[in-house]
Design an enzyme around this catalytic site. Structure first.
Site, mmCIF file in Angstrom:
data_model
loop_
_atom_site.group_PDB
_atom_site.id
_atom_site.type_symbol
_atom_site.label_atom_id
_atom_site.label_comp_id
_atom_site.label_asym_id
_atom_site.label_seq_id
_atom_site.Cartn_x
_atom_site.Cartn_y
_atom_site.Cartn_z
ATOM 1 N N CYS A 81 59.749 52.554 64.674
ATOM 2 C CA CYS A 81 60.760 53.253 63.871
ATOM 3 C C CYS A 81 61.839 53.924 64.711
ATOM 4 C CB CYS A 81 60.089 54.289 62.991
ATOM 5 S SG CYS A 81 58.914 53.588 61.811
ATOM 6 N N CYS A 210 58.207 59.793 50.210
ATOM 7 C CA CYS A 210 57.980 58.719 51.183
ATOM 8 C C CYS A 210 59.244 57.883 51.326
ATOM 9 C CB CYS A 210 56.841 57.816 50.722
ATOM 10 S SG CYS A 210 55.263 58.653 50.448
#
Length: 393
Positions: A81, A210
């Site tokens: 990420c 999320c």
């Protein structure tokens, strides 16, 4: 060491996966916007660092060739990420070290809907050690990524009395911020009850806390001081005054879920940036940080030194991380609402921070920004923290 400036940024709107646009088209849009913002042509770029997590080898070249084919080195970057901020880190190092006077950092992702899946099943997964260590502390659940951060959230709740409502308020804030971001995948505002009542993912996280999978691209042009002077870019240049990448340390496995999901990497990177830039948390006006889940935003408040250990919930309740507070955190809507195309996220953060420092962030603008900070983390792992300041400051 040369000074390093961001002189141009660009990005696409982040969108739900499954659309018709392929990665070369997205990369062309982001890269072209960055070049146009900088007011320079692609032939001025001497090196390119291109990030993506889901794609075949040399996808970076295929993406960059949409901008031109000039024979420059093109380095493909994959760092989970934190891929896009790693590309920025490498481009900045090339300029800082005098290897290039102008470099491109580009990131993109074309993803599948739903939870992240392993790319290969016939070899050890990079996160296996992290998952096994965490499973000793907290019962394993699926999906893996939200389980890991939710475990850190429950740990924080047990240790410090943090509440599920405090985590939900972070989702509330970031969705509210995204209303003013035309690049965000979602621009919907919710009530706190909406956030808490959304589909449960892993306790205490609900769906609206999320980050979604996304398609998108972002880019930055970084340049040396001499390049800025030669091309008359001082009025728009934003200096990278501190930058650090830290990978996993021995204390990643200190027996806490927070350590496993990167708390110590972030803290170490932040301390290095503060020392490089001669700043502290009190000098920062606006931050884009890695809110892959609401839990991680709260943990990152503490890792960056915005508050002491266990005090993140208090910052949330006091409104210290939104407009009118001590800092504005994730004015873009963050990963939760803007979206999270892994290979583009860190450069989208760079774009937002550049606009904020320039004072050109439109309805999202934070008043009086002098210093901005971005934080991007990938498990397995790497944390990249970058501090920005206007060239004239």
């Amino acid at each position: 060491m040369n000074k390093v400036y961001v002189v141009g940024v660009g990005m696409t709107k982040f969108e739900k996966p499954g659309g018709d646009r392929d990665y070369p088209a997205m990369a062309k849009e982001a890269g072209t916007k960055a070049l146009e913002d900088a007011g320079v042509s692609y032939d001025k770029v001497r090196e390119a660092y291109v990030g993506f997590c889901y794609g075949d080898s040399t996808s970076g070249q295929r993406a960059v060739y949409e901008l031109g084919m000039t024979g420059i080195p093109v380095v493909n970057v994959n760092n989970n990420c934190s891929t896009a901020s790693t590309a920025l880190f490498l481009a900045a190092r090339a300029v800082r070290g005098g290897l290039a006077d102008c470099a491109l950092a580009l990131g993109f992702e074309k993803m599948k809907s739903g939870s992240l899946e392993a790319g290969h099943t016939d070899r050890e997964q990079p996160l296996l050690r992290h998952i096994e260590r965490l499973a000793r502390l907290h019962e394993f659940q699926m999906p893996v990524a939200p389980w890991m951060f939710a475990a850190a959230g429950r740990e924080h709740m047990a240790r410090y009395g943090t509440t599920a409502e405090q985590f939900a308020k972070i989702g509330l804030k970031n969705h509210k911020h995204s209303v003013n971001n035309p690049y965000a995948q979602f621009q919907d505002e919710y009530t706190l009850d909406d956030i808490l009542a959304a589909k449960p993912i892993v306790d205490p996280l609900t769906r609206l806390q999320c980050s979604p999978t996304s398609d998108g691209s972002a880019a930055a042009i970084v340049a040396s001081e001499s390049f800025v002077d030669k091309h008359g870019l001082a009025g728009q240049a934003v200096e990278i005054i501190g930058q650090s990448m830290v990978t996993d340390l021995e204390n990643t496995f200190d027996g806490t879920a927070a350590g496993i999901v990167g708390l110590h990497m972030t803290k170490a990177a932040a301390l290095e940036v503060y020392e490089q830039a001669g700043i502290g948390p009190e000098d920062i006006g606006v931050l884009e940080l890695h809110d892959c889940f609401s839990v991680n935003e709260l943990l990152t408040y503490e890792a960056l030194g915005l508050c002491g250990p266990g005090e993140g919930g208090k910052l949330v309740d006091n409104g210290d991380t939104t407009y009118g507070g001590k800092w504005v955190v994730n004015p873009s809507g963050g990963l939760i609402s803007k979206g999270h195309p892994l290979g583009a996220t860190g450069l989208a953060q760079c774009a937002e921070m550049t606009w904020q420092v320039r004072g050109t962030a439109d309805a999202r603008q934070v008043p009086g920004v002098k210093v901005a900070l971005s934080h991007n983390i990938g498990l397995g792992g790497a944390a990249v923290v970058t501090a920005y300041r206007g060239a004239a400051a």
